[in-house]
Motif scaffolding. Sequence first.
Motif, mmCIF file in Angstrom:
data_model
loop_
_atom_site.group_PDB
_atom_site.id
_atom_site.type_symbol
_atom_site.label_atom_id
_atom_site.label_comp_id
_atom_site.label_asym_id
_atom_site.label_seq_id
_atom_site.Cartn_x
_atom_site.Cartn_y
_atom_site.Cartn_z
ATOM 1 N N ALA A 1 37.414 -14.718 -50.638
ATOM 2 C CA ALA A 1 37.322 -15.629 -51.871
ATOM 3 C C ALA A 1 38.076 -14.862 -53.135
ATOM 4 N N CYS A 2 38.250 -15.765 -54.178
ATOM 5 C CA CYS A 2 39.046 -14.994 -55.324
ATOM 6 C C CYS A 2 38.743 -16.089 -56.502
ATOM 7 N N ASP A 3 39.156 -15.670 -57.753
ATOM 8 C CA ASP A 3 39.201 -16.396 -58.819
ATOM 9 C C ASP A 3 40.444 -16.475 -59.446
ATOM 10 N N TYR A 4 40.995 -17.515 -60.099
ATOM 11 C CA TYR A 4 42.162 -17.482 -60.477
ATOM 12 C C TYR A 4 42.238 -18.451 -61.805
ATOM 13 N N LEU A 5 43.563 -18.251 -62.519
ATOM 14 C CA LEU A 5 43.497 -19.200 -63.612
ATOM 15 C C LEU A 5 44.944 -19.966 -63.579
ATOM 16 N N ARG B 1 43.657 -24.800 -69.901
ATOM 17 C CA ARG B 1 43.471 -23.439 -69.213
ATOM 18 C C ARG B 1 42.241 -23.774 -68.353
ATOM 19 N N ARG B 2 42.120 -23.579 -67.066
ATOM 20 C CA ARG B 2 41.086 -23.759 -66.291
ATOM 21 C C ARG B 2 41.053 -22.615 -65.169
ATOM 22 N N TRP B 3 39.723 -22.102 -65.137
ATOM 23 C CA TRP B 3 39.458 -21.206 -64.063
ATOM 24 C C TRP B 3 38.840 -21.832 -62.879
ATOM 25 N N ILE B 4 39.476 -21.578 -61.683
ATOM 26 C CA ILE B 4 39.253 -21.953 -60.330
ATOM 27 C C ILE B 4 38.591 -20.644 -59.425
ATOM 28 N N HIS B 5 37.407 -20.860 -58.685
ATOM 29 C CA HIS B 5 36.945 -20.251 -57.499
ATOM 30 C C HIS B 5 37.270 -20.926 -56.344
ATOM 31 N N VAL B 6 38.084 -19.952 -55.458
ATOM 32 C CA VAL B 6 38.464 -20.693 -54.052
ATOM 33 C C VAL B 6 37.782 -19.861 -53.015
ATOM 34 N N HIS B 7 37.388 -20.490 -51.744
ATOM 35 C CA HIS B 7 36.891 -19.769 -50.764
ATOM 36 C C HIS B 7 37.731 -20.242 -49.666
ATOM 37 N N TYR B 8 38.183 -19.060 -48.871
ATOM 38 C CA TYR B 8 39.231 -19.503 -47.633
ATOM 39 C C TYR B 8 38.303 -19.210 -46.403
ATOM 40 N N ARG B 9 38.896 -19.717 -45.449
ATOM 41 C CA ARG B 9 38.273 -19.767 -44.318
ATOM 42 C C ARG B 9 39.083 -19.808 -43.081
ATOM 43 N N TYR B 10 39.650 -18.797 -42.201
ATOM 44 C CA TYR B 10 40.437 -18.947 -41.337
ATOM 45 C C TYR B 10 40.192 -19.856 -40.197
ATOM 46 N N VAL B 11 41.279 -20.449 -39.618
ATOM 47 C CA VAL B 11 41.177 -21.568 -38.658
ATOM 48 C C VAL B 11 41.888 -21.254 -37.243
ATOM 49 N N ASN B 12 42.801 -21.039 -37.469
ATOM 50 C CA ASN B 12 43.844 -20.451 -36.216
ATOM 51 C C ASN B 12 45.261 -20.166 -36.574
ATOM 52 N N GLN B 13 45.981 -19.903 -35.573
ATOM 53 C CA GLN B 13 47.466 -19.435 -35.716
ATOM 54 C C GLN B 13 48.178 -19.984 -34.731
ATOM 55 N N ILE B 14 49.583 -20.404 -35.257
ATOM 56 C CA ILE B 14 50.748 -21.078 -34.690
ATOM 57 C C ILE B 14 51.713 -20.287 -34.757
ATOM 58 N N GLY B 15 52.104 -19.490 -33.745
ATOM 59 C CA GLY B 15 53.330 -18.762 -33.968
ATOM 60 C C GLY B 15 53.035 -17.720 -35.228
ATOM 61 N N GLY B 16 53.887 -17.802 -36.209
ATOM 62 C CA GLY B 16 53.855 -16.849 -37.307
ATOM 63 C C GLY B 16 53.056 -17.621 -38.420
ATOM 64 N N ARG B 17 52.583 -18.523 -38.120
ATOM 65 C CA ARG B 17 51.976 -19.472 -39.264
ATOM 66 C C ARG B 17 50.595 -19.127 -38.887
ATOM 67 N N HIS B 18 49.640 -19.431 -40.085
ATOM 68 C CA HIS B 18 48.106 -19.406 -40.143
ATOM 69 C C HIS B 18 47.508 -20.565 -40.752
ATOM 70 N N ILE B 19 46.388 -21.033 -40.179
ATOM 71 C CA ILE B 19 45.822 -22.343 -40.601
ATOM 72 C C ILE B 19 44.546 -21.989 -41.247
ATOM 73 N N LEU B 20 44.425 -22.291 -42.467
ATOM 74 C CA LEU B 20 43.124 -21.842 -43.440
ATOM 75 C C LEU B 20 42.637 -23.051 -43.852
ATOM 76 N N LEU B 21 41.493 -23.205 -44.185
ATOM 77 C CA LEU B 21 40.495 -24.155 -45.192
ATOM 78 C C LEU B 21 40.138 -23.396 -46.355
ATOM 79 N N GLY B 22 40.395 -24.208 -47.495
ATOM 80 C CA GLY B 22 40.186 -23.675 -48.732
ATOM 81 C C GLY B 22 39.272 -24.773 -49.453
ATOM 82 N N THR B 23 38.010 -24.221 -49.773
ATOM 83 C CA THR B 23 37.422 -25.260 -50.929
ATOM 84 C C THR B 23 37.395 -24.599 -52.336
ATOM 85 N N PHE B 24 37.441 -25.145 -53.062
ATOM 86 C CA PHE B 24 37.636 -25.039 -54.522
ATOM 87 C C PHE B 24 36.391 -25.532 -55.591
ATOM 88 N N SER B 25 36.067 -24.713 -56.574
ATOM 89 C CA SER B 25 35.024 -25.013 -57.729
ATOM 90 C C SER B 25 35.734 -24.718 -58.978
#
Length: 522
Positions: free
Chosen positions: A287-291, A299-323
């Motif tokens: 997770a991280c916070d960014y502006l 100006r808006r501050w956002i908190h994002v939480h990432y969850r790893y899903v899977n990998q396809i070759g050199g690409r990665h699938i992730l899910l992000g939820t924001f607040s």
Amino acid sequence: MAKLDYDVWEKACCLLEHLAQSGLPPLPLSVNVSRVHLYNPHLSEILCEITDRHHVPHALFNLEVTESVYTEHLAVIQESISTLHQHGFLVMMDDFGSEYSSLNVLKDVEFDVLKIDMRFFEDSAIKGRKENIIASVIRMAKWLRLPTIAEGVETKKQVDFLRDLGCEYVQGYYFAKPMPVCEYEALLASDIKQLPRETSPFSVNELWKSNDQIELMFSVVPQPMVLFEFNGNQFELLRVNQKYFDLFGYDNFSSNSLHWESILSPKYKEVISSSVQTAIGRRGESACDYLREYQDGTRRWIHVHYRYVNQIGGRHILLGTFSDITSEVQTKETLACCQERLAQLEAACSEALTLSRRDSLTEVYNRTAAEELVNEYLHAHPAEPSGFLMLDLDNFKRINDTYGHICGDAVLKETSQLLRAFFKNGEVVGRLGGDEFVVFLPDVRSEQLLLSKAQALSRALSQHELTDRKIGITITIGACISDKDCSFADLYSRADKALYKATRAGKTQTRLYHENEEGAHL
């Protein structure tokens, strides 16, 4: 897999106890439970007695119950399984899907694990049908928060297929065949390592296709959510929900690529990228916070939480939820500003307090502060002798009359500087007024030590020429030592009497106060 009777249970416990005593890892043991056993109201007591006698944790036994057990007296079975749960035993539903009543049983009975019947892996007359059924069972189990075990797995292709579906455990000849106890012990002793995780092609098309299940999944999540692909330097959107549009609007991405250049500084691009890399490295969460800064100045501050899903070759699938945490950040910034201001006020108050305790001319303690400090020490150390010196500058009035008060003030300043330099180990130096100074010396246990310090002070001052007029100066000192229940006023009175005697005797000397005596002369 052993049919559960009590002799078999006893042997199983003996085996696990033996493994533990031999330093081998005691892995869980699965046993079948019959309807007869579940009808026994004392089943949990019997199992607890056997396992406890052999010091075997209850969780090492997975009790497998087939759905055919539930054809009669369901309430009795439910109560029996509930009691087993209370004693820490795990109960699995075995051979799920082998009977017509599977779903009804799953609805009415609380299980810990769902075991998928091995017949699902037999060839199907309709291509793709078995795979869809297995995928549906695993998804249903996840909605019910039930781990799944697939039985009868014999090929790597089946393992990869189940892994990509999210099946937690796999059982079958692909890993090992049934073996005697001696071979099992040898296997445990051989330092088994988990089979390496092998990635297989994983299509995320199903996750962004417009179908009811996926639409439901994305719509019920109460937070803005985005499924995206990351290839090391670029983010590709796969799917977002309506909450995402509600938070960010519709104009911050196009062609499935996030356009962050205009709303994120390089600093926060790096923050987001680093957090995503962390989730990828962990194959888990971050997770991280960014502006976000918009062209209209918003100006808006956002908190994002990432969850790893899977990998396809050199690409990665992730899910992000924001607040949106803008209000929280603003509150913290306001609080930080208030705390900074409070710290400034505290520093100013501390400085003012310090100044209020110092003599404005000489910067040594004034009379009030010196008296407070001395009384505090005497109160804290009532039985500890301490020294007290009262000093007068000899012929100070003549200096004022001859050179003026400005010169006299300079003499007082330089004298105080010399006193502070001479006494710097916890002594209290104060100015009571005019040319009268006092020095309190903690833990002076003898009159001789006090007199020697006074002598050294007198000598140091006499060797120093004060001010640019080359004025030499001497001092007269009255000294005393504290006794029990002494106060500043007592020490001042005694030292003043000794100082009076020293002045009457001709100045430039030290007198030590003795009660009912003339005082010692140095």
